[in-house]
Design a protein around this motif. Sequence first.
Motif, PDB file in Angstrom:
ATOM      1  N   ASP A 129       0.789  -1.390  -0.058  1.00 50.91           N
ATOM      2  CA  ASP A 129      -0.088   0.115   0.082  1.00 50.91           C
ATOM      3  C   ASP A 129       0.860   1.163  -0.015  1.00 50.91           C
ATOM      4  OD1 ASP A 129      -1.337   2.186   1.921  1.00 50.91           O
ATOM      5  OD2 ASP A 129      -2.772   1.157   0.533  1.00 50.91           O
ATOM      6  N   TYR A 130       0.695   2.202  -0.967  1.00 50.39           N
ATOM      7  CA  TYR A 130       1.582   3.307  -1.107  1.00 50.39           C
ATOM      8  C   TYR A 130       1.467   4.026   0.164  1.00 50.39           C
ATOM      9  CZ  TYR A 130       4.213   7.170  -3.123  1.00 50.39           C
ATOM     10  OH  TYR A 130       4.826   8.146  -3.267  1.00 50.39           O
ATOM     11  N   ASN A 131       0.401   4.566   0.958  1.00 51.94           N
ATOM     12  CA  ASN A 131       0.297   5.177   2.077  1.00 51.94           C
ATOM     13  C   ASN A 131       1.108   4.563   2.937  1.00 51.94           C
ATOM     14  OD1 ASN A 131      -1.391   7.194   0.636  1.00 51.94           O
ATOM     15  ND2 ASN A 131      -3.186   6.168   1.222  1.00 51.94           N
ATOM     16  N   GLU A 132       1.078   3.477   2.909  1.00 53.83           N
ATOM     17  CA  GLU A 132       1.687   2.509   4.328  1.00 53.83           C
ATOM     18  C   GLU A 132       3.326   2.821   3.839  1.00 53.83           C
ATOM     19  OE1 GLU A 132       0.533  -1.409   4.806  1.00 53.83           O
ATOM     20  OE2 GLU A 132      -1.458  -0.906   4.901  1.00 53.83           O
ATOM     21  N   PHE A 133       3.888   2.562   2.782  1.00 56.16           N
ATOM     22  CA  PHE A 133       5.006   2.922   2.361  1.00 56.16           C
ATOM     23  C   PHE A 133       5.472   4.330   2.697  1.00 56.16           C
ATOM     24  CE2 PHE A 133       7.738   5.046  -0.921  1.00 56.16           C
ATOM     25  CZ  PHE A 133       8.963   3.951  -0.732  1.00 56.16           C
ATOM     26  N   ILE A 134       4.805   5.435   2.678  1.00 53.71           N
ATOM     27  CA  ILE A 134       4.984   6.847   2.804  1.00 53.71           C
ATOM     28  C   ILE A 134       5.359   6.694   4.514  1.00 53.71           C
ATOM     29  CG2 ILE A 134       4.370   9.021   3.082  1.00 53.71           C
ATOM     30  CD1 ILE A 134       5.452   8.348   0.274  1.00 53.71           C
ATOM     31  N   ILE A 135       4.269   6.295   5.122  1.00 55.99           N
ATOM     32  CA  ILE A 135       4.446   6.278   6.676  1.00 55.99           C
ATOM     33  C   ILE A 135       5.859   5.437   6.892  1.00 55.99           C
ATOM     34  CG2 ILE A 135       3.533   5.199   8.750  1.00 55.99           C
ATOM     35  CD1 ILE A 135       0.568   5.829   7.349  1.00 55.99           C
ATOM     36  N   TYR A 136       6.110   4.208   6.502  1.00 56.24           N
ATOM     37  CA  TYR A 136       7.361   3.556   6.814  1.00 56.24           C
ATOM     38  C   TYR A 136       8.366   4.508   6.408  1.00 56.24           C
ATOM     39  CZ  TYR A 136      10.732  -0.001   5.896  1.00 56.24           C
ATOM     40  OH  TYR A 136      11.771  -0.959   5.814  1.00 56.24           O
ATOM     41  N   LYS A 137       8.607   5.053   5.460  1.00 58.30           N
ATOM     42  CA  LYS A 137       9.616   5.883   4.897  1.00 58.30           C
ATOM     43  C   LYS A 137       9.721   7.382   5.724  1.00 58.30           C
ATOM     44  CE  LYS A 137      12.216   5.741   1.987  1.00 58.30           C
ATOM     45  NZ  LYS A 137      13.377   5.138   1.409  1.00 58.30           N
ATOM     46  N   GLU A 138       8.701   7.664   6.423  1.00 59.69           N
ATOM     47  CA  GLU A 138       8.713   8.882   7.415  1.00 59.69           C
ATOM     48  C   GLU A 138       8.912   8.528   8.809  1.00 59.69           C
ATOM     49  OE1 GLU A 138       4.518  10.462   6.953  1.00 59.69           O
ATOM     50  OE2 GLU A 138       5.334  11.537   5.341  1.00 59.69           O
ATOM     51  N   ASN A 139       8.996   7.187   9.009  1.00 57.86           N
ATOM     52  CA  ASN A 139       9.301   6.601  10.480  1.00 57.86           C
ATOM     53  C   ASN A 139      10.582   5.865  10.253  1.00 57.86           C
ATOM     54  OD1 ASN A 139       6.954   7.387  11.666  1.00 57.86           O
ATOM     55  ND2 ASN A 139       5.950   5.417  10.887  1.00 57.86           N
ATOM     56  N   GLY A 140      11.546   6.521   9.273  1.00 62.55           N
ATOM     57  CA  GLY A 140      12.956   6.171   9.219  1.00 62.55           C
ATOM     58  C   GLY A 140      13.133   4.727   8.853  1.00 62.55           C
TER      59      GLY A 140
END
Length: 142
Positions: A129-140
């Motif tokens: 899921d792209y939104n989960e990917f963005i959260i994953y990236k934002e959380n380091g």
Amino acid sequence: MKESSVYDCTIIELDKHHSDRKGNITVVENYDTIPFEVKRTYYLYDIPGGESRGGHAHKELSQLIVSASGSFTVALDDGNVKRVFVLNRPYQGLYVVPGIWRTLDDFSSGAVCLVLASHEYDEQDYIRDYNEFIIYKENGSK
């Protein structure tokens, strides 16, 4: 895991050995040609016109994506920057590091996409899921 960027992904020129009478051969060797050990190999083919493949990221897995035949595009996204590569030479591979969203598009008729992967299949390694990917990236990327 190191924070990854699309600039960590690059085209790798693979050795091409040519014989006028016998054609070409390209060799890929673990830790020599590519910076990882291949633990899984698969290929995509008979992709219908207009279809996309990929549409996910991996947490730990590295890949070398090769157009064994035909052509296609690979769009990479690290959450901030996007890069697009056209793969159309069987002696070149796109090295994709972990933590990069990838989508494969624009497959030519008869295209074959060969993928060499650093890990065996593990559904837990996927971010689909792209939104989960963005959260994953934002959380380091943790």
